[in-house]
Design an enzyme around this catalytic site. Structure first.
Site, PDB file in Angstrom:
ATOM      1  N   CYS A   6      30.661  49.242  42.570  1.00 45.35           N
ATOM      2  CA  CYS A   6      31.369  49.845  43.767  1.00 45.35           C
ATOM      3  C   CYS A   6      30.960  51.103  44.015  1.00 45.35           C
ATOM      4  O   CYS A   6      31.161  51.896  45.165  1.00 45.35           O
ATOM      5  CB  CYS A   6      32.774  49.843  43.351  1.00 45.35           C
ATOM      6  SG  CYS A   6      33.476  48.146  42.788  1.00 45.35           S
ATOM      7  N   ASN A  18      39.070  45.117  47.701  1.00 47.67           N
ATOM      8  CA  ASN A  18      38.009  45.886  47.300  1.00 47.67           C
ATOM      9  C   ASN A  18      36.765  45.143  47.523  1.00 47.67           C
ATOM     10  O   ASN A  18      36.634  43.919  46.983  1.00 47.67           O
ATOM     11  CB  ASN A  18      38.140  45.975  45.652  1.00 47.67           C
ATOM     12  CG  ASN A  18      36.793  46.649  44.932  1.00 47.67           C
ATOM     13  OD1 ASN A  18      36.027  46.961  45.737  1.00 47.67           O
ATOM     14  ND2 ASN A  18      37.024  47.052  43.864  1.00 47.67           N
ATOM     15  N   HIS A  42      36.421  55.083  47.500  1.00 49.30           N
ATOM     16  CA  HIS A  42      36.113  53.575  47.299  1.00 49.30           C
ATOM     17  C   HIS A  42      37.704  52.987  47.044  1.00 49.30           C
ATOM     18  O   HIS A  42      38.571  53.538  46.617  1.00 49.30           O
ATOM     19  CB  HIS A  42      35.451  53.490  46.195  1.00 49.30           C
ATOM     20  CG  HIS A  42      35.458  51.792  45.613  1.00 49.30           C
ATOM     21  ND1 HIS A  42      34.929  50.944  46.323  1.00 49.30           N
ATOM     22  CD2 HIS A  42      35.759  51.459  44.483  1.00 49.30           C
ATOM     23  CE1 HIS A  42      35.227  50.073  45.644  1.00 49.30           C
ATOM     24  NE2 HIS A  42      35.649  50.424  44.286  1.00 49.30           N
TER      25      HIS A  42
HETATM   26  N1  COA Z   1      50.421  39.331  38.839  1.00 48.18           N
HETATM   27  C1  COA Z   1      51.381  39.548  38.169  1.00 48.18           C
HETATM   28  N2  COA Z   1      51.186  39.939  37.018  1.00 48.18           N
HETATM   29  C2  COA Z   1      49.933  40.391  36.445  1.00 48.18           C
HETATM   30  C3  COA Z   1      48.808  40.236  37.287  1.00 48.18           C
HETATM   31  C4  COA Z   1      49.144  39.658  38.671  1.00 48.18           C
HETATM   32  N3  COA Z   1      47.936  39.274  39.370  1.00 48.18           N
HETATM   33  N4  COA Z   1      47.717  40.761  36.434  1.00 48.18           N
HETATM   34  C5  COA Z   1      48.279  41.280  35.498  1.00 48.18           C
HETATM   35  N5  COA Z   1      49.546  41.108  35.543  1.00 48.18           N
HETATM   36  C6  COA Z   1      50.537  41.402  34.480  1.00 48.18           C
HETATM   37  C7  COA Z   1      49.592  41.528  32.905  1.00 48.18           C
HETATM   38  O1  COA Z   1      49.507  40.155  32.189  1.00 48.18           O
HETATM   39  C8  COA Z   1      50.700  42.412  32.260  1.00 48.18           C
HETATM   40  O2  COA Z   1      51.569  41.652  31.607  1.00 48.18           O
HETATM   41  P1  COA Z   1      52.211  41.832  30.305  1.00 48.18           P
HETATM   42  O3  COA Z   1      52.593  43.383  30.298  1.00 48.18           O
HETATM   43  O4  COA Z   1      53.296  40.807  30.029  1.00 48.18           O
HETATM   44  O5  COA Z   1      50.923  41.645  29.317  1.00 48.18           O
HETATM   45  C9  COA Z   1      51.203  43.441  33.196  1.00 48.18           C
HETATM   46  O6  COA Z   1      51.067  42.743  34.437  1.00 48.18           O
HETATM   47  C10 COA Z   1      50.684  44.633  33.529  1.00 48.18           C
HETATM   48  O7  COA Z   1      49.289  44.521  33.413  1.00 48.18           O
HETATM   49  P2  COA Z   1      48.200  45.630  33.440  1.00 48.18           P
HETATM   50  O8  COA Z   1      46.882  45.110  33.437  1.00 48.18           O
HETATM   51  O9  COA Z   1      48.701  46.680  32.300  1.00 48.18           O
HETATM   52  O10 COA Z   1      48.734  46.279  35.176  1.00 48.18           O
HETATM   53  P3  COA Z   1      48.067  47.173  35.739  1.00 48.18           P
HETATM   54  O11 COA Z   1      49.216  48.197  36.311  1.00 48.18           O
HETATM   55  O12 COA Z   1      46.966  48.008  34.897  1.00 48.18           O
HETATM   56  O13 COA Z   1      47.333  46.728  36.845  1.00 48.18           O
HETATM   57  C11 COA Z   1      45.333  45.992  37.947  1.00 48.18           C
HETATM   58  C12 COA Z   1      46.191  45.849  36.974  1.00 48.18           C
HETATM   59  C13 COA Z   1      44.004  45.254  37.490  1.00 48.18           C
HETATM   60  C14 COA Z   1      45.594  46.007  39.162  1.00 48.18           C
HETATM   61  C15 COA Z   1      44.749  47.590  37.484  1.00 48.18           C
HETATM   62  O14 COA Z   1      44.415  47.944  35.992  1.00 48.18           O
HETATM   63  C16 COA Z   1      43.404  48.075  37.907  1.00 48.18           C
HETATM   64  O15 COA Z   1      43.328  48.134  39.261  1.00 48.18           O
HETATM   65  N6  COA Z   1      42.376  48.181  37.393  1.00 48.18           N
HETATM   66  C17 COA Z   1      41.089  48.464  37.928  1.00 48.18           C
HETATM   67  C18 COA Z   1      40.525  47.826  38.643  1.00 48.18           C
HETATM   68  C19 COA Z   1      39.290  48.034  39.501  1.00 48.18           C
HETATM   69  O16 COA Z   1      39.370  48.993  40.162  1.00 48.18           O
HETATM   70  N7  COA Z   1      38.305  47.149  39.214  1.00 48.18           N
HETATM   71  C20 COA Z   1      37.038  47.441  39.975  1.00 48.18           C
HETATM   72  C21 COA Z   1      36.237  48.419  39.856  1.00 48.18           C
HETATM   73  S1  COA Z   1      36.525  49.864  40.460  1.00 48.18           S
END
Ligand code: COA
Length: 329
Positions: free
Chosen positions: A116, A286, A256
């Site tokens: 990214c 993204n 980004h």
């Molecule tokens: N829909 C519904 N629930 C979801 C889900 C989805 N698509 N994806 C994950 N969950 C659930 C998880 O299983 C978790 O459930 P649990 O509490 O029962 O275990 C809950 O939602 C919270 O998960 P968590 O991973 O803590 O959520 P989050 O707030 O961190 O959001 C992302 C998840 C992936 C959106 C976030 O972590 C993120 O954006 N990370 C960076 C990703 C990124 O930028 N990657 C590219 C490189 S720059």
């Protein structure tokens, strides 16, 4: 001896027509529109459906639009740098395919892999060739067909990404505008927080790697979120400090587009108000190397010559960085 500086003289883009909405994803994995919008800021993303087209096609389309806008003949291009993690082939480089597709016969061309942060790394690379006097016109492209490496049974990743490309033309600046300077960082991700495990020389494709779904992105979302929030905000402050910029001096933050919460945290740490932040994650998700040039494209009619832009990114690697641009058009 006066120092040469590179400027962005045109921006082009390409977005596939197909819109994959959150509602459609609800039918594919256990997720829902409200969760995706509140946790990421994404409502839909574009997907390149044509199986005969991939990253080179999108990069070439974006490049052609930029060339046309700048009224630059492809034969004038000296260098094509293309940032991607979804090359058409492991080799030859996708940049070589683009060079042929757009008729840039006099250019040499190579790919750059920094996930990214790829576009910012490529922008600095292209600018360096101009600053050193080794190129006069450079095409810098960020393009990714993320749908080609997404597992549409994995709700942790498939909701986040989309396909798209952006391109800029760099030329020598004849005034004080242009790409002023950049800061880049890397920290090897030894915990495999954000990886595509197979397909490279360590784990070449086998029936087993395919069966184990190892050719798709895997991610520890929480770990990446923490790293990205810190990294992008820290490096944005770092570039402001390096250039003695206050929040009032910054006309635009061009972040980004990985997660709306990461973008907002960065803007808050910088003290930049939301009206000065480019956000289009809601429409495209993204697009990895595509996000920053796609923002520049979407906002180009609102930018004025001399505007101070802070471009900032964080990505797999880990890689991150920021670039200070004084807008030239
Ligand atoms: N829909 C519904 N629930 C979801 C889900 C989805 N698509 N994806 C994950 N969950 C659930 C998880 O299983 C978790 O459930 P649990 O509490 O029962 O275990 C809950 O939602 C919270 O998960 P968590 O991973 O803590 O959520 P989050 O707030 O961190 O959001 C992302 C998840 C992936 C959106 C976030 O972590 C993120 O954006 N990370 C960076 C990703 C990124 O930028 N990657 C590219 C490189 S720059």
């Amino acid at each position: 001896m006066s120092i040469k500086r590179a400027k962005i003289s045109a921006v082009g883009h390409y977005l596939p027509e197909y819109r994959l909405t959150n509602f459609e994803l609800e039918k594919m994995v256990d997720t829902n529109d409200e969760w995706i919008r509140t946790r990421t800021g994404i409502s839909e993303r574009r997907i390149l459906k044509d199986p005969d087209k991939a990253t080179a096609f999108m990069g070439a389309e974006a490049a052609k639009e930029a060339l046309e806008e700048a009224s630059v003949d492809p034969l004038e291009i000296d260098l094509v740098v293309l940032a991607t993690v979804t090359p058409d082939y492991l080799f030859p480089a996708t940049a070589c395919l683009v060079q042929e597709m757009i008729g840039a016969k006099n250019a040499f061309a190579f790919d750059l892999s920094a996930a990214c942060s790829g576009f910012l790394y490529a922008l600095s690379t292209g600018a360096s060739f101009i600053e050193a006097g080794n190129a006069k016109k450079v095409l810098v492209i960020g393009a990714d067909k993320m749908s080609s490496i997404l597992d549409y049974t994995d709700r942790n990743t498939c909701i986040l990404f989309g396909d798209g490309a952006g391109a800029v033309i760099l030329e020598e600046s004849d005034d004080d505008t242009g790409i002023i300077n950049s800061i880049h960082h890397t920290e090897g991700d030894t915990n495999c927080s954000l990886y595509q495990h197979a397909g490279g020389s360590l784990n070449p494709a086998t029936a087993e790697t395919v069966a184990a779904r190892q050719h798709y992105i895997t991610q520890d979302g929480r770990a990446v979120f923490k790293k990205a929030t810190m990294g992008m905000a820290d490096v944005s402050l770092e570039i402001m400090k390096k250039n003695n910029l206050t929040a009032d001096d910054v006309d635009w933050l061009v972040p980004h587009q990985a997660n709306l919460r990461i973008i907002e945290a960065t803007a808050n740490r910088m003290g930049v108000t939301s009206d000065k932040v480019m956000i289009n994650i809601n429409k495209y998700g993204n697009t990895t190397a595509g996000t920053i040039p796609l923002c520049l494209y979407d906002w180009k009619n609102k930018l004025n010559k001399g505007d101070n832009l802070v471009l900032a990114a964080f990505g797999g690697g880990f890689t991150w960085g920021a670039t200070y641009v004084k807008w030239s058009m």
